[in-house]
Design a protein around this motif. Sequence first.
Motif, short mmCIF file in Angstrom:
data_model
loop_
_atom_site.label_atom_id
_atom_site.label_comp_id
_atom_site.label_asym_id
_atom_site.label_seq_id
_atom_site.Cartn_x
_atom_site.Cartn_y
_atom_site.Cartn_z
N UNK A 151 5.22 9.36 -9.74
CA UNK A 151 6.56 8.79 -9.70
C UNK A 151 6.59 7.59 -10.63
N UNK A 152 7.67 7.43 -11.36
CA UNK A 152 7.78 6.29 -12.26
C UNK A 152 8.60 5.16 -11.65
N UNK A 153 9.43 5.49 -10.65
CA UNK A 153 10.24 4.50 -9.96
C UNK A 153 10.34 4.87 -8.49
N UNK A 154 10.46 3.84 -7.67
CA UNK A 154 10.64 4.05 -6.23
C UNK A 154 11.54 2.96 -5.68
N UNK A 155 12.55 3.40 -4.95
CA UNK A 155 13.39 2.46 -4.21
C UNK A 155 13.23 2.80 -2.73
N UNK A 156 12.93 1.78 -1.93
CA UNK A 156 12.84 1.94 -0.48
C UNK A 156 14.01 1.18 0.14
N UNK A 157 14.61 1.80 1.15
CA UNK A 157 15.69 1.13 1.88
C UNK A 157 15.55 1.47 3.36
N UNK A 158 16.36 0.81 4.17
CA UNK A 158 16.36 1.03 5.63
C UNK A 158 14.93 0.95 6.17
N UNK A 159 14.17 -0.02 5.68
CA UNK A 159 12.76 -0.15 6.05
C UNK A 159 12.61 -0.68 7.47
N UNK A 161 0.85 -1.20 0.00
CA UNK A 161 0.00 0.00 0.00
C UNK A 161 0.88 1.24 0.00
N UNK A 162 1.93 1.22 0.80
CA UNK A 162 2.85 2.37 0.86
C UNK A 162 3.44 2.66 -0.53
N UNK A 163 3.87 1.62 -1.22
CA UNK A 163 4.39 1.79 -2.58
C UNK A 163 3.32 2.37 -3.52
N UNK A 164 2.08 1.91 -3.34
CA UNK A 164 0.98 2.38 -4.19
C UNK A 164 0.76 3.88 -4.01
N UNK A 165 0.93 4.40 -2.79
CA UNK A 165 0.80 5.84 -2.59
C UNK A 165 1.79 6.61 -3.47
N UNK A 166 2.96 6.08 -3.66
CA UNK A 166 3.96 6.73 -4.49
C UNK A 166 3.70 6.54 -5.98
N UNK A 216 -6.39 16.39 -3.80
CA UNK A 216 -6.36 17.41 -4.85
C UNK A 216 -4.94 17.59 -5.40
N UNK A 217 -3.94 17.60 -4.51
CA UNK A 217 -2.56 17.78 -4.96
C UNK A 217 -2.10 16.59 -5.80
N UNK A 218 -2.55 15.39 -5.47
CA UNK A 218 -2.17 14.20 -6.22
C UNK A 218 -2.77 14.24 -7.63
N UNK A 219 -3.97 14.76 -7.75
CA UNK A 219 -4.60 14.87 -9.06
C UNK A 219 -3.78 15.73 -10.02
N UNK A 220 -3.03 16.70 -9.46
CA UNK A 220 -2.31 17.66 -10.28
C UNK A 220 -0.80 17.45 -10.33
N UNK A 221 -0.31 16.43 -9.65
CA UNK A 221 1.14 16.19 -9.60
C UNK A 221 1.51 15.05 -10.54
N UNK A 222 2.67 15.15 -11.19
CA UNK A 222 3.12 14.01 -12.00
C UNK A 222 3.43 12.83 -11.07
N UNK A 279 -6.58 6.10 2.27
CA UNK A 279 -6.31 7.25 3.14
C UNK A 279 -7.44 7.40 4.15
N UNK A 280 -7.08 7.54 5.41
CA UNK A 280 -8.05 7.75 6.49
C UNK A 280 -8.78 9.07 6.28
N UNK A 281 -10.02 9.15 6.69
CA UNK A 281 -10.81 10.38 6.54
C UNK A 281 -10.17 11.58 7.23
#
Length: 115
Positions: A57-65, A12-17, A49-55, A28-30
Amino acid sequence: MAKMDMDGLWMVERAFWLDGVEAYEANLHDEAVMVFPGLGILDREAIIDSIRHAPRWTQLEMSDQRAITAGTTAVLAYAAEGRREGAEPYRARCISTYVKRPEGWRMISHQQTPV
């Protein structure tokens, strides 16, 4: 929390990105708040609203999880490197808090600190 549940939260966290506004509307919680550099503190409506207007991300690397749980609360902390088409990589330390609801886990807060 079972490893399978925690793996699901990381997905889910990756999906947000990486995914579109649908990921935010579904997970997202209400009463959610997010803190983004340059944008400030946003409530759920402003986040979506900000997500609707922002490009996206095409790639995401997570580390130190790192992940912790306490009852109906889960916290994910990690280093992120995101890439958008034609832009320099974005690096940040991130923390997200999720709460367990009858319909599933919902993100209630997220903060990014650029590095």
